[in-house]
Design a protein around this motif. Structure first.
Motif, PDB file in Angstrom:
ATOM      1  N   LEU A 269       0.632  -1.273   0.129  1.00  0.00           N
ATOM      2  CA  LEU A 269      -0.475  -0.214  -0.180  1.00  0.00           C
ATOM      3  C   LEU A 269       0.874   1.090   0.271  1.00  0.00           C
ATOM      4  CD1 LEU A 269      -3.072  -0.932   2.326  1.00  0.00           C
ATOM      5  CD2 LEU A 269      -2.869  -1.027   0.539  1.00  0.00           C
ATOM      6  N   SER A 270       0.985   1.907  -0.647  1.00  0.00           N
ATOM      7  CA  SER A 270       1.278   3.211  -0.785  1.00  0.00           C
ATOM      8  C   SER A 270       0.211   4.693   0.708  1.00  0.00           C
ATOM      9  CB  SER A 270       1.367   4.167  -2.070  1.00  0.00           C
ATOM     10  OG  SER A 270       1.860   5.204  -2.338  1.00  0.00           O
ATOM     11  N   ILE A 271       0.491   3.909   1.462  1.00  0.00           N
ATOM     12  CA  ILE A 271       0.473   5.764   2.203  1.00  0.00           C
ATOM     13  C   ILE A 271       0.685   6.948   1.852  1.00  0.00           C
ATOM     14  CG2 ILE A 271      -0.284   6.105   5.296  1.00  0.00           C
ATOM     15  CD1 ILE A 271      -0.010   2.777   5.296  1.00  0.00           C
ATOM     16  N   PRO A 272       0.146   7.565   2.241  1.00  0.00           N
ATOM     17  CA  PRO A 272       0.858   8.995   2.056  1.00  0.00           C
ATOM     18  C   PRO A 272       1.387   9.384   3.344  1.00  0.00           C
ATOM     19  CG  PRO A 272      -1.332   9.395   1.666  1.00  0.00           C
ATOM     20  CD  PRO A 272      -1.789   8.021   2.066  1.00  0.00           C
TER      21      PRO A 272
ATOM     22  N   ASN B 165       5.431  10.066  -6.261  1.00  0.00           N
ATOM     23  CA  ASN B 165       4.357  11.017  -6.734  1.00  0.00           C
ATOM     24  C   ASN B 165       4.808  12.082  -5.365  1.00  0.00           C
ATOM     25  OD1 ASN B 165       3.251   9.033  -8.131  1.00  0.00           O
ATOM     26  ND2 ASN B 165       2.808   9.847  -9.003  1.00  0.00           N
ATOM     27  N   LYS B 166       4.303  13.239  -5.487  1.00  0.00           N
ATOM     28  CA  LYS B 166       3.752  14.162  -4.730  1.00  0.00           C
ATOM     29  C   LYS B 166       1.917  14.772  -5.118  1.00  0.00           C
ATOM     30  CE  LYS B 166       4.050  19.416  -4.430  1.00  0.00           C
ATOM     31  NZ  LYS B 166       4.907  20.585  -4.707  1.00  0.00           N
TER      32      LYS B 166
ATOM     33  N   VAL C  88       3.919  12.977  -0.388  1.00  0.00           N
ATOM     34  CA  VAL C  88       4.416  12.150  -1.221  1.00  0.00           C
ATOM     35  C   VAL C  88       4.005  10.156  -1.179  1.00  0.00           C
ATOM     36  CG1 VAL C  88       6.717  13.457  -1.708  1.00  0.00           C
ATOM     37  CG2 VAL C  88       6.411  11.395  -0.261  1.00  0.00           C
ATOM     38  N   LEU C  89       3.565  10.019  -1.984  1.00  0.00           N
ATOM     39  CA  LEU C  89       3.177   8.760  -2.536  1.00  0.00           C
ATOM     40  C   LEU C  89       4.653   7.552  -2.616  1.00  0.00           C
ATOM     41  CD1 LEU C  89       0.144   7.934  -4.113  1.00  0.00           C
ATOM     42  CD2 LEU C  89       0.440   8.529  -1.605  1.00  0.00           C
ATOM     43  N   ILE C  90       5.266   6.765  -1.344  1.00  0.00           N
ATOM     44  CA  ILE C  90       6.600   5.827  -1.329  1.00  0.00           C
ATOM     45  C   ILE C  90       6.045   4.604  -1.782  1.00  0.00           C
ATOM     46  CG2 ILE C  90       8.551   5.375  -0.197  1.00  0.00           C
ATOM     47  CD1 ILE C  90       7.573   7.721   1.834  1.00  0.00           C
TER      48      ILE C  90
ATOM     49  N   GLU D  30      -4.965  18.210   0.889  1.00  0.00           N
ATOM     50  CA  GLU D  30      -6.310  17.223   0.802  1.00  0.00           C
ATOM     51  C   GLU D  30      -6.065  16.065   0.601  1.00  0.00           C
ATOM     52  OE1 GLU D  30     -11.062  18.876  -0.743  1.00  0.00           O
ATOM     53  OE2 GLU D  30      -9.291  19.990  -0.989  1.00  0.00           O
ATOM     54  N   ASP D  31      -6.387  15.775  -0.313  1.00  0.00           N
ATOM     55  CA  ASP D  31      -5.806  14.154  -0.735  1.00  0.00           C
ATOM     56  C   ASP D  31      -5.031  12.962   0.359  1.00  0.00           C
ATOM     57  OD1 ASP D  31      -7.915  14.870  -2.798  1.00  0.00           O
ATOM     58  OD2 ASP D  31      -5.608  15.062  -4.528  1.00  0.00           O
ATOM     59  N   ALA D  32      -4.725  13.506   0.337  1.00  0.00           N
ATOM     60  CA  ALA D  32      -3.433  12.913   2.005  1.00  0.00           C
ATOM     61  C   ALA D  32      -4.357  12.514   2.960  1.00  0.00           C
ATOM     62  CB  ALA D  32      -1.684  13.944   1.738  1.00  0.00           C
TER      63      ALA D  32
END
Length: 94
Positions: free
Chosen positions: A3-6, A54-55, A45-47, A59-61
């Motif tokens: 999972l790519s957690i913010p 990605n940055k 960012v997404l890691i 708000e979305d994060a």
């Protein structure tokens, strides 16, 4: 499953192009070598496998983090531990 957690950037080592990020209270290092956007402290960012990919906007994060928190609250303790172990193992799959 990975999972790519913010993750929020808390500091940047410009010499080594490495960011320290906070992922739901867990501090990690992430390489900035593959991200094609300018980032600064405070950005999300997404890691993936140790690289910021990605940055994303704040708000979305924050909305994503709230969903993750809701999911975690509903999980049993053993399931939480297993999810963390599986997420940590993602870096070893690349």
């Amino acid at each position: 499953m990975c999972l790519s957690i913010p993750s929020k950037i808390t500091s940047i080592d410009e010499k080594n192009n490495i960011a320290t990020v906070d992922t739901m209270g867990v501090e990690r290092l992430a390489s900035l070598d593959l991200i094609d956007q300018e980032v600064k402290v405070g950005d999300y960012v997404l890691i993936h496998i140790g690289f910021a990919m990605n940055k994303i906007d704040e708000e979305d994060a924050l909305a994503s983090l709230e969903v993750y928190r809701e999911i975690i609250e509903k999980m049993e303790e053993d399931d939480r531990r297993q999810a963390i172990l599986e997420d940590d193992a993602c870096a070893n799959r690349a």
